[in-house]
Design an enzyme around this catalytic site. Structure first.
Site, short mmCIF file in Angstrom:
data_model
loop_
_atom_site.label_atom_id
_atom_site.label_comp_id
_atom_site.label_asym_id
_atom_site.label_seq_id
_atom_site.Cartn_x
_atom_site.Cartn_y
_atom_site.Cartn_z
N HIS A 130 43.60 38.38 37.52
CA HIS A 130 43.87 39.80 37.26
C HIS A 130 42.56 40.59 37.29
O HIS A 130 42.48 41.65 37.93
CB HIS A 130 44.55 39.94 35.90
CG HIS A 130 44.77 41.35 35.46
ND1 HIS A 130 45.98 41.99 35.59
CD2 HIS A 130 43.93 42.27 34.92
CE1 HIS A 130 45.88 43.22 35.14
NE2 HIS A 130 44.63 43.43 34.72
N GLU A 131 41.53 40.06 36.64
CA GLU A 131 40.24 40.75 36.63
C GLU A 131 39.61 40.75 38.02
O GLU A 131 38.96 41.71 38.43
CB GLU A 131 39.30 40.09 35.61
CG GLU A 131 39.80 40.14 34.18
CD GLU A 131 40.10 41.54 33.70
OE1 GLU A 131 39.36 42.48 34.09
OE2 GLU A 131 41.06 41.72 32.92
N HIS A 134 40.67 43.69 40.06
CA HIS A 134 39.88 44.91 39.91
C HIS A 134 38.69 44.91 40.87
O HIS A 134 38.34 45.93 41.47
CB HIS A 134 39.37 45.05 38.47
CG HIS A 134 40.41 45.45 37.48
ND1 HIS A 134 41.18 46.58 37.62
CD2 HIS A 134 40.82 44.87 36.32
CE1 HIS A 134 42.01 46.70 36.59
NE2 HIS A 134 41.81 45.66 35.79
N GLU A 179 46.66 48.50 36.79
CA GLU A 179 47.05 47.24 36.15
C GLU A 179 48.19 46.57 36.91
O GLU A 179 48.26 45.34 36.99
CB GLU A 179 47.44 47.49 34.69
CG GLU A 179 46.29 47.89 33.80
CD GLU A 179 45.21 46.82 33.74
OE1 GLU A 179 45.53 45.66 33.41
OE2 GLU A 179 44.04 47.13 34.02
#
Length: 292
Positions: A130-131, A134, A179
């Protein structure tokens, strides 16, 4: 430990970017001078400050330090076709993870110890991925000032109210949309929507002792019930008011969204398009894939 997965060689951010993220990002680009402010003013100061902060008060993960977590990072990076950032583990009672990155600079990810204690290894990899989402989507131009303000509010409590006021609703709207994109990155790396949804469930109401007792199917049913509230105008207005000041969408909404995308033809086509074989669970530290 991890099942065979499809490597996504040549994966581009726009191929999995959520439509709401794209729309909100285009809106933020209309704010004059924001990109220049972050990269030329906030960026250099914040990067050096948090690098020193991590080195002084965090554990840098690597081959000789928490190697099992380092392996999760390398696997996720290879699947998402992205260079590995630095990864730090920091002692903190609130389960959380965050990312800092400026274009062309050394990015890093931070995991809190309480988050690691809450999750399985596969779920930790979902958080890492998930990070990485970004980073893959270059969210840093807008994510960095938000993270700076949020962290500064914690480090400097007397400034908390003023900093909170400066978090403009437009930037929070963008962050909530971003997100959704990064949850997709977590799915692409783990290639199991239940792993991603399980992370969201545990962050909603889990603990090291309660988490093994939680029922994922019941949580997904809860997500569908949340959807049903939108069947009337009042319900929709209440949901909008509930989320307006949040930095993240509510977890049940994220779980429903990722469950839907995992069942979509778009997701299946993306795996097929980039597949060059199947990853056998071994990390090639030279940066290539070992394909069957």
């Amino acid at each position: 430990m991890l099942f065979s997965k499809t490597p996504l060689i040549g994966l581009k951010a726009d191929q999995f970017r959520h439509p709401l993220d794209l729309e909100a990002t285009n809106a933020l680009k209309q704010l004059p001078g924001l990109d220049l402010l972050v990269r030329n003013l906030l960026g250099p100061v914040a990067e050096q400050f948090f690098y020193l902060e991590n080195i002084a008060a965090g554990i840098l993960v690597g081959e000789q330090q928490l190697p099992h977590i380092h392996k999760l990072l390398l696997e996720a990076c290879q699947i998402l076709d992205i260079e590995p950032p630095q990864l730090y583990v920091r002692q903190h009672p609130a389960p959380n993870a965050y990312t800092f990155a400026m274009r062309g600079k050394q990015p890093f990810i931070v995991l809190h110890t309480s988050l690691i204690e809450l999750l399985t290894l596969e779920e930790i990899q979902a958080v890492i991925a998930h990070e990485l989402g970004h980073l893959k989507c270059e969210h840093g131009v807008y994510l960095t000032p938000i993270n700076i303000m949020v962290l500064a509010a914690g480090l400097l409590p007397n400034w908390g109210a003023a900093i909170a006021e400066s978090l403009r609703s437009q930037m929070l709207e963008w962050l909530r949309c971003a997100e959704f994109t990064c949850d997709r990155a977590a799915l692409l790396a783990t290639q199991d929507s239940r792993v991603v949804s399980s992370v969201l469930m545990k962050l909603t109401g889990g603990s090291p002792t309660l988490s093994p007792q939680l029922n994922l199917d019941a949580f997904l049913a809860q997500a569908r019930a949340y959807d049903d509230i939108s069947n009337n105008q009042l319900g929709e207005l209440l949901k909008q008011a509930q989320t307006a000041q949040l930095s993240h969408p509510v977890p049940v909404l994220r779980a429903r969204e990722i469950d839907r995308w995992a069942s979509s033809q778009v997701y299946q086509n993306l795996l097929q398009k980039h597949s060059t074989g199947y990853y056998n669970g071994k990390v090639d530290t030279k940066g290539g894939w070992r394909n069957w």
